[in-house]
Design a protein around this motif. Structure first.
Motif, PDB file in Angstrom:
ATOM      1  N   TYR A 127       0.813  -1.220   0.000  1.00 32.42           N
ATOM      2  CA  TYR A 127       0.000   0.000   0.000  1.00 32.42           C
ATOM      3  C   TYR A 127       0.846   1.269   0.000  1.00 32.42           C
ATOM      4  CZ  TYR A 127      -4.396  -2.419   0.003  1.00 32.42           C
ATOM      5  OH  TYR A 127      -5.468  -3.187  -0.393  1.00 32.42           O
ATOM      6  N   ALA A 128       2.037   1.241   0.586  1.00 32.43           N
ATOM      7  CA  ALA A 128       2.930   2.405   0.502  1.00 32.43           C
ATOM      8  C   ALA A 128       3.349   2.631  -0.949  1.00 32.43           C
ATOM      9  CB  ALA A 128       4.155   2.212   1.391  1.00 32.43           C
ATOM     10  N   SER A 129       3.554   1.556  -1.701  1.00 30.79           N
ATOM     11  CA  SER A 129       3.895   1.695  -3.117  1.00 30.79           C
ATOM     12  C   SER A 129       2.722   2.207  -3.932  1.00 30.79           C
ATOM     13  CB  SER A 129       4.364   0.354  -3.682  1.00 30.79           C
ATOM     14  OG  SER A 129       5.575  -0.040  -3.085  1.00 30.79           O
ATOM     15  N   VAL A 130       1.506   1.822  -3.549  1.00 36.38           N
ATOM     16  CA  VAL A 130       0.308   2.251  -4.276  1.00 36.38           C
ATOM     17  C   VAL A 130      -0.079   3.682  -3.908  1.00 36.38           C
ATOM     18  CG1 VAL A 130      -2.171   1.833  -4.590  1.00 36.38           C
ATOM     19  CG2 VAL A 130      -0.586  -0.099  -4.569  1.00 36.38           C
ATOM     20  N   LEU A 131      -0.064   4.007  -2.614  1.00 38.64           N
ATOM     21  CA  LEU A 131      -0.595   5.281  -2.124  1.00 38.64           C
ATOM     22  C   LEU A 131       0.462   6.306  -1.737  1.00 38.64           C
ATOM     23  CD1 LEU A 131      -3.366   3.797   0.209  1.00 38.64           C
ATOM     24  CD2 LEU A 131      -3.685   4.832  -2.050  1.00 38.64           C
ATOM     25  N   GLY A 132       1.712   5.890  -1.632  1.00 37.86           N
ATOM     26  CA  GLY A 132       2.752   6.768  -1.124  1.00 37.86           C
ATOM     27  C   GLY A 132       2.855   6.625   0.383  1.00 37.86           C
ATOM     28  N   GLY A 133       3.777   7.343   0.974  1.00 38.72           N
ATOM     29  CA  GLY A 133       3.967   7.297   2.410  1.00 38.72           C
ATOM     30  C   GLY A 133       5.015   6.283   2.826  1.00 38.72           C
ATOM     31  N   GLU A 134       5.191   6.182   4.116  1.00 39.60           N
ATOM     32  CA  GLU A 134       6.186   5.281   4.709  1.00 39.60           C
ATOM     33  C   GLU A 134       5.489   4.388   5.724  1.00 39.60           C
ATOM     34  OE1 GLU A 134       9.480   5.280   3.925  1.00 39.60           O
ATOM     35  OE2 GLU A 134       9.101   6.865   2.442  1.00 39.60           O
ATOM     36  N   ILE A 135       6.032   3.182   5.894  1.00 38.81           N
ATOM     37  CA  ILE A 135       5.464   2.301   6.905  1.00 38.81           C
ATOM     38  C   ILE A 135       6.270   2.406   8.194  1.00 38.81           C
ATOM     39  CG2 ILE A 135       4.454   0.718   5.230  1.00 38.81           C
ATOM     40  CD1 ILE A 135       6.722  -1.263   5.939  1.00 38.81           C
ATOM     41  N   GLU A 136       5.551   2.266   9.301  1.00 38.24           N
ATOM     42  CA  GLU A 136       6.163   2.211  10.624  1.00 38.24           C
ATOM     43  C   GLU A 136       5.768   0.878  11.233  1.00 38.24           C
ATOM     44  OE1 GLU A 136       5.050   5.582  13.001  1.00 38.24           O
ATOM     45  OE2 GLU A 136       5.985   6.993  11.621  1.00 38.24           O
ATOM     46  N   ASP A 137       6.769   0.049  11.513  1.00 39.41           N
ATOM     47  CA  ASP A 137       6.576  -1.302  12.032  1.00 39.41           C
ATOM     48  C   ASP A 137       6.863  -1.292  13.525  1.00 39.41           C
ATOM     49  OD1 ASP A 137       6.607  -4.026  12.593  1.00 39.41           O
ATOM     50  OD2 ASP A 137       8.315  -4.470  11.300  1.00 39.41           O
ATOM     51  N   ASP A 138       5.884  -1.695  14.334  1.00 35.80           N
ATOM     52  CA  ASP A 138       6.119  -1.724  15.771  1.00 35.80           C
ATOM     53  C   ASP A 138       6.874  -2.976  16.199  1.00 35.80           C
ATOM     54  OD1 ASP A 138       4.274  -3.833  15.943  1.00 35.80           O
ATOM     55  OD2 ASP A 138       2.934  -2.806  17.335  1.00 35.80           O
ATOM     56  N   GLY A 139       7.141  -3.894  15.260  1.00 37.70           N
ATOM     57  CA  GLY A 139       7.877  -5.107  15.569  1.00 37.70           C
ATOM     58  C   GLY A 139       7.059  -6.161  16.291  1.00 37.70           C
ATOM     59  N   GLU A 140       5.776  -5.884  16.498  1.00 37.36           N
ATOM     60  CA  GLU A 140       4.923  -6.823  17.224  1.00 37.36           C
ATOM     61  C   GLU A 140       3.674  -7.178  16.434  1.00 37.36           C
ATOM     62  OE1 GLU A 140       4.275  -5.704  21.293  1.00 37.36           O
ATOM     63  OE2 GLU A 140       6.296  -4.892  21.458  1.00 37.36           O
ATOM     64  N   GLY A 141       3.762  -7.098  15.104  1.00 44.83           N
ATOM     65  CA  GLY A 141       2.635  -7.502  14.282  1.00 44.83           C
ATOM     66  C   GLY A 141       1.689  -6.372  13.909  1.00 44.83           C
ATOM     67  N   TRP A 142       2.124  -5.130  14.046  1.00 48.26           N
ATOM     68  CA  TRP A 142       1.295  -3.975  13.688  1.00 48.26           C
ATOM     69  C   TRP A 142       2.130  -3.008  12.865  1.00 48.26           C
ATOM     70  CZ3 TRP A 142      -3.828  -2.797  14.890  1.00 48.26           C
ATOM     71  CH2 TRP A 142      -4.247  -1.496  14.572  1.00 48.26           C
ATOM     72  N   VAL A 143       1.595  -2.566  11.728  1.00 45.27           N
ATOM     73  CA  VAL A 143       2.281  -1.618  10.856  1.00 45.27           C
ATOM     74  C   VAL A 143       1.320  -0.488  10.514  1.00 45.27           C
ATOM     75  CG1 VAL A 143       3.244  -1.320   8.530  1.00 45.27           C
ATOM     76  CG2 VAL A 143       3.856  -3.332   9.874  1.00 45.27           C
ATOM     77  N   ASP A 144       1.809   0.753  10.585  1.00 44.26           N
ATOM     78  CA  ASP A 144       1.029   1.921  10.172  1.00 44.26           C
ATOM     79  C   ASP A 144       1.611   2.478   8.883  1.00 44.26           C
ATOM     80  OD1 ASP A 144      -0.791   2.192  12.414  1.00 44.26           O
ATOM     81  OD2 ASP A 144       0.932   2.870  13.590  1.00 44.26           O
ATOM     82  N   LEU A 145       0.725   2.918   7.995  1.00 43.27           N
ATOM     83  CA  LEU A 145       1.143   3.642   6.803  1.00 43.27           C
ATOM     84  C   LEU A 145       1.018   5.123   7.131  1.00 43.27           C
ATOM     85  CD1 LEU A 145       1.992   3.822   3.849  1.00 43.27           C
ATOM     86  CD2 LEU A 145      -0.403   3.544   3.207  1.00 43.27           C
ATOM     87  N   LYS A 146       2.121   5.822   7.140  1.00 42.66           N
ATOM     88  CA  LYS A 146       2.164   7.239   7.510  1.00 42.66           C
ATOM     89  C   LYS A 146       2.517   8.094   6.300  1.00 42.66           C
ATOM     90  CE  LYS A 146       1.853   6.636  12.041  1.00 42.66           C
ATOM     91  NZ  LYS A 146       0.932   7.242  12.942  1.00 42.66           N
ATOM     92  N   GLY A 147       1.916   9.271   6.225  1.00 42.37           N
ATOM     93  CA  GLY A 147       2.289  10.254   5.219  1.00 42.37           C
ATOM     94  C   GLY A 147       1.712  10.020   3.842  1.00 42.37           C
ATOM     95  N   ALA A 148       0.777   9.105   3.699  1.00 42.77           N
ATOM     96  CA  ALA A 148       0.126   8.917   2.398  1.00 42.77           C
ATOM     97  C   ALA A 148      -0.739  10.146   2.128  1.00 42.77           C
ATOM     98  CB  ALA A 148      -0.714   7.653   2.386  1.00 42.77           C
TER      99      ALA A 148
END
Length: 121
Positions: A23-44
């Motif tokens: 989705y970062a490639s499709v929408l732009g932005g950067e991913i933030e990985d909490d290392g515990e199974g959760w990722v946020d797409l930021k800055g799209a």
């Protein structure tokens, strides 16, 4: 006055980092990985935030399936359907329903199987 505001839309998936990258490639932005199974797409650009959650035993929705729910889908607005289709397919999406080329939208599945539409603006 509303009771709440929408914080994020969360997609269950087997690999949150991989789906976040898609989705970062499709929408732009950067991913933030909490290392515990959760990722946020930021800055799209614009729209509602997306997050991705690891789900053991994840089963993707079926589309179309009158006996099973698609759960939800994303409508992604694009300028050029043909160009956007090439891009999402190269990123790992697969076609679910794009046979009617005269329509202003086409249906795909992301790499984890969630349906989404590319919609001409």
């Amino acid at each position: 006055m509303p009771v709440a505001t929408l914080g994020t839309v969360v997609l269950d998936c087997p690999d949150p980092v991989a789906l976040g990258r898609f989705y970062a490639s499709v929408l732009g932005g950067e991913i933030e990985d909490d290392g515990e199974g959760w990722v946020d797409l930021k800055g799209a650009q614009g729209g509602v935030a997306l997050s991705f959650q690891g789900a053991p035993g994840y089963v993707p929705p079926k589309w179309p399936a009158p006996d099973a729910s698609q759960q939800f889908h994303l409508d992604l607005t694009v300028e050029d359907l043909d160009a956007a289709e090439k891009d999402v397919l190269a990123l790992g999406a697969r076609v679910l329903d794009a046979d009617d080329r005269a329509r202003s939208w086409r249906v795909y599945a992301d790499p984890a199987g969630h349906p989404f539409c590319l919609c001409a603006c």
